[in-house]
Design a protein around this motif. Structure first.
Motif, short mmCIF file in Angstrom:
data_model
loop_
_atom_site.label_atom_id
_atom_site.label_comp_id
_atom_site.label_asym_id
_atom_site.label_seq_id
_atom_site.Cartn_x
_atom_site.Cartn_y
_atom_site.Cartn_z
N ILE A 208 0.84 -1.19 0.00
CA ILE A 208 0.00 0.00 0.00
C ILE A 208 0.88 1.25 0.00
CG2 ILE A 208 -1.79 1.27 1.24
CD1 ILE A 208 -2.68 -1.33 2.49
N GLY A 209 0.58 2.20 -0.83
CA GLY A 209 1.32 3.46 -0.91
C GLY A 209 1.40 3.89 -2.38
N ASN A 210 2.29 4.77 -2.70
CA ASN A 210 3.38 5.36 -1.98
C ASN A 210 3.49 6.82 -2.39
OD1 ASN A 210 5.93 5.89 -0.76
ND2 ASN A 210 6.97 5.32 -2.63
N GLU B 209 3.38 6.83 -12.28
CA GLU B 209 4.64 6.11 -12.12
C GLU B 209 4.50 4.95 -11.15
OE1 GLU B 209 7.43 9.12 -11.02
OE2 GLU B 209 7.80 9.75 -13.11
N VAL B 210 3.77 5.15 -10.06
CA VAL B 210 3.52 4.06 -9.10
C VAL B 210 2.75 2.93 -9.77
CG1 VAL B 210 2.23 3.41 -7.02
CG2 VAL B 210 3.66 5.46 -7.03
N ILE B 211 1.69 3.29 -10.48
CA ILE B 211 0.87 2.27 -11.14
C ILE B 211 1.68 1.49 -12.17
CG2 ILE B 211 -1.10 1.94 -12.69
CD1 ILE B 211 -2.46 4.27 -11.20
N SER C 296 -2.38 -1.50 -3.50
CA SER C 296 -3.46 -0.61 -3.10
C SER C 296 -2.89 0.80 -3.12
CB SER C 296 -3.98 -0.95 -1.70
OG SER C 296 -4.63 -2.19 -1.69
N LEU C 297 -3.36 1.61 -4.04
CA LEU C 297 -2.85 2.98 -4.18
C LEU C 297 -3.30 3.80 -2.97
CD1 LEU C 297 -1.39 4.89 -6.19
CD2 LEU C 297 -3.67 5.48 -7.06
#
Length: 258
Positions: A191-193, A213-215, A224-225
């Motif tokens: 979870i994050g970030n 970028e996270v995805i 989990s965003l």
């Protein structure tokens, strides 16, 4: 000294007396739960871990020293706190109080404040026992950890939560999502970030790029965003409101990861 005073304090483990105290607290929690719109998600209940009480009553200048000089005595004390925690968790589990339990405590006894050995004594066995108990009732657990998590990921696998919050890349933390997934695989969600301060500082276009970028880094994996923390501000600025909306919309609109 202070630690002797802490170690000598009585810990309530009488089931009937613990439940009597919790009976007095339960109505206000259930009222809060009733007010939460169920279509927006699940209520999380945070009941703590044994180390929380020690940390909250400790002199921080002495805490790290105790972990070197009196670790075994403290472990015996934490055994007593754990006995109480089992009663508390079971009370709420039996009453279907929450679908998800949010465990905050592991960061309070982790390197560099204390050694990895202390983490494995003061955190791992108790968290694993509580997580196993929650799972036995068919509920989920999210563990929260702010700090240098990279060398501890194997320990979180042992503890066995359903998800770990939060993974923080350098320069704030020491672990990228790629680093973390290399260790945990599909055993838990991460979870994050998006750092909380970035909701204050970034433009909406910059926020959109951060989320993308996270995805992209986590595509096909159990992500989990989420922000890394917060919101803490009682009154959000217009910029923060705009960034929260951009964060949500960018995640919702992304292809191929939900």
């Amino acid at each position: 000294d202070q630690l002797d005073d802490i170690l000598e304090r009585p810990i309530l483990v009488d089931k009937a007396k613990v439940e009597e105290l919790l009976d007095a607290q339960l109505p206000s929690y259930l009222e809060e739960k009733k007010e939460f719109p169920s279509q927006y998600g699940a209520m999380m209940l945070a009941l703590g871990e044994p180390v929380n009480w020690l940390y909250g009553n400790a002199d921080m200048q002495e805490y790290a020293i105790w972990s070197l000089t009196r670790r075994k005595e403290i472990t015996v004390f934490l055994d007593r706190i754990y006995e109480q925690k089992l009663l508390v968790y079971r009370y709420f589990l039996e009453r279907e109080a929450a679908d998800v339990y949010f465990m905050v405590g592991s960061e309070l006894a982790a390197p560099p404040m204390v050694s990895h050995e202390a983490f494995r004594e003061w955190i791992v066995p108790y968290a694993k026992g509580l997580i196993d108990l929650v799972h036995s009732y068919g509920k989920k657990v999210i563990q929260h950890f702010h700090g240098q998590v990279r060398t501890l990921l194997d320990d979180f696998v042992v503890m066995g939560p359903d998800a770990l919050h939060t993974i923080e890349a350098p320069p704030i933390g020491d672990c990228t999502f790629t680093n973390a997934f290399d260790v945990v695989g599909d055993k838990m969600a991460l979870i994050g970030n998006i750092q909380y301060d970035e909701f204050r500082a970034l433009t909406p276009d910059q926020m959109r790029l951060e989320v993308q970028e996270v995805i992209e880094e986590c595509k096909g994996k159990r992500l989990s965003l989420s922000p890394s923390a917060g919101p803490f501000d009682e009154n959000l600025s217009d910029r923060m409101k705009e960034n929260y909306l951009t964060f949500i919309e960018t995640g919702w609109e992304a292809e191929g990861w939900r």
